[in-house]
Write an enzyme that holds these catalytic residues in place. Structure first.
Site, short mmCIF file in Angstrom:
data_model
loop_
_atom_site.label_atom_id
_atom_site.label_comp_id
_atom_site.label_asym_id
_atom_site.label_seq_id
_atom_site.Cartn_x
_atom_site.Cartn_y
_atom_site.Cartn_z
N GLN A 145 -4.92 -1.52 9.56
CA GLN A 145 -4.83 -2.84 8.96
C GLN A 145 -5.44 -3.89 9.89
OE1 GLN A 145 -3.81 -3.35 5.83
NE2 GLN A 145 -4.04 -5.56 5.92
N LYS A 167 0.84 -1.20 0.00
CA LYS A 167 0.00 0.00 0.00
C LYS A 167 0.88 1.25 0.00
CE LYS A 167 -3.86 -2.42 2.17
NZ LYS A 167 -4.65 -2.73 3.36
N ASP A 187 -11.08 2.66 3.86
CA ASP A 187 -11.47 1.26 3.76
C ASP A 187 -12.97 1.09 3.54
OD1 ASP A 187 -9.47 -0.72 3.89
OD2 ASP A 187 -9.08 -0.28 5.99
N1 GUN Z 1 -7.06 -6.95 6.03
C1 GUN Z 1 -7.40 -7.70 4.95
N2 GUN Z 1 -7.97 -6.92 4.01
C2 GUN Z 1 -8.00 -5.67 4.50
C3 GUN Z 1 -8.47 -4.43 4.01
O1 GUN Z 1 -9.00 -4.31 2.89
N3 GUN Z 1 -8.30 -3.36 4.82
C4 GUN Z 1 -7.75 -3.46 6.04
N4 GUN Z 1 -7.65 -2.36 6.76
N5 GUN Z 1 -7.31 -4.58 6.55
C5 GUN Z 1 -7.43 -5.70 5.78
#
Ligand code: GUN
Length: 283
Positions: A96, A52, A119
């Site tokens: 996350q 990311k 998100d």
């Molecule tokens: N863990 C697995 N997929 C995601 C996601 O799309 N966003 C976040 N914040 N954590 C995750």
């Protein structure tokens, strides 16, 4: 049969985001800024977070990492988020998941300012999705819809089957398909007639996390198959769909890797840009 190339499409989107970032940075005299909060040392999460940050950097989006020990208290994490909410120099906040067990993930998500919720997990954004009004759509479901649009298939009136009911993928993608007037079924671990349902599906989204659980004999001739699975098996990434047998039946199918995965990152960049622009318009 055509393989849906998520990697190529995500590159196009990222190029487009980069252009928009440049033009908005010029317009507002500052660039979008995403803060990614990572708690603990989960290797998969560390990899995702690294990807990311790299994608942000390439697109001209500022990204800051906040890494906290898994021993952090819930209160301390919530305070960190409140500070980010109040910081006018932060336009996107991503915590996350998963979080350590002593921290209530829902409480954390609820604390994020929904206008900075890149998100799309905050109840305000989930409500917007359900009602069909403007909100932030979470990255993986958004990426899936972009892939479907790219194939040019009609969604309206089609039978769509979503296998998996997670808050991150299954439920939101089902809602997005419904908003596009598909007839949507959500299957899960207690579903009794999965094979029957799946043989009826014009659009099949597999998001369960079980390697190769969807096989060719379960797929309708000419269906569009989207594989959200990222199962690490003996150091290889394996989807939820058995690609070799499924591609004999499907008209369009995503590979793993190179399908949904890259689209998730591209969609996150789009969301960060959207949050930035909306916040600047308000300021
Ligand atoms: N863990 C697995 N997929 C995601 C996601 O799309 N966003 C976040 N914040 N954590 C995750």
């Amino acid at each position: 049969m055509s393989i849906i190339d998520g990697k190529a499409l995500s590159k196009e989107i990222r190029k487009d985001v980069k252009k928009q970032v440049a033009s908005l940075t010029e317009k507002y005299g500052k660039s979008p800024h995403l803060v990614v909060v990572l708690v603990g040392e989960n290797p998969a999460s560390e990899t995702y977070v690294r990807m990311k940050h790299r994608a942000c950097e390439r697109a001209g989006i500022r990204s800051t990492a906040i890494n906290k020990s898994s021993a952090i208290s819930e209160k301390e994490l919530l305070d960190t988020i409140i500070n980010l909410n109040e910081d006018p120099d932060v336009h996107g906040i991503l915590v996350q998941l998963p979080l350590p067990e002593h921290i209530d993930a829902n409480k954390v998500i609820n604390t994020i300012e929904y206008k900075k919720d890149v998100d799309g997990f905050h109840p305000m954004n989930i409500a917007a999705l359900q009602i069909g009004t403007q909100g932030i759509v979470s990255a993986t479901p958004k990426g899936i819809m972009t892939l479907l649009e790219h194939t040019g298939i009609e969604i309206e009136g089609k039978q769509a089957l979503v296998i998996g009911r997670s808050n991150i993928v299954g439920k939101p993608v089902a809602q997005l398909l419904l908003n596009k007037n598909a007839t949507v079924t959500i299957a899960h671990s207690r579903t009794r007639n999965l094979e029957e349902l799946s043989r009826d599906a014009d659009i099949l989204i597999a998001a369960v996390g079980r390697p190769k659980m969807v096989t060719g004999d379960m797929i309708k001739e000419g269906a569009t198959v989207i594989d959200v699975g990222v199962n690490r098996v003996e150091d290889k990434l394996i989807g939820d769909v058995d690609f070799e047998s499924a591609k004999e039946k499907a008209a369009h199918i995503t590979p793993v890797p190179g399908g949904v995965g890259p689209m998730t990152i591209a969609s996150l960049l789009q969301n960060t840009l959207e949050c930035f622009e909306a916040l600047q318009k308000e300021a």
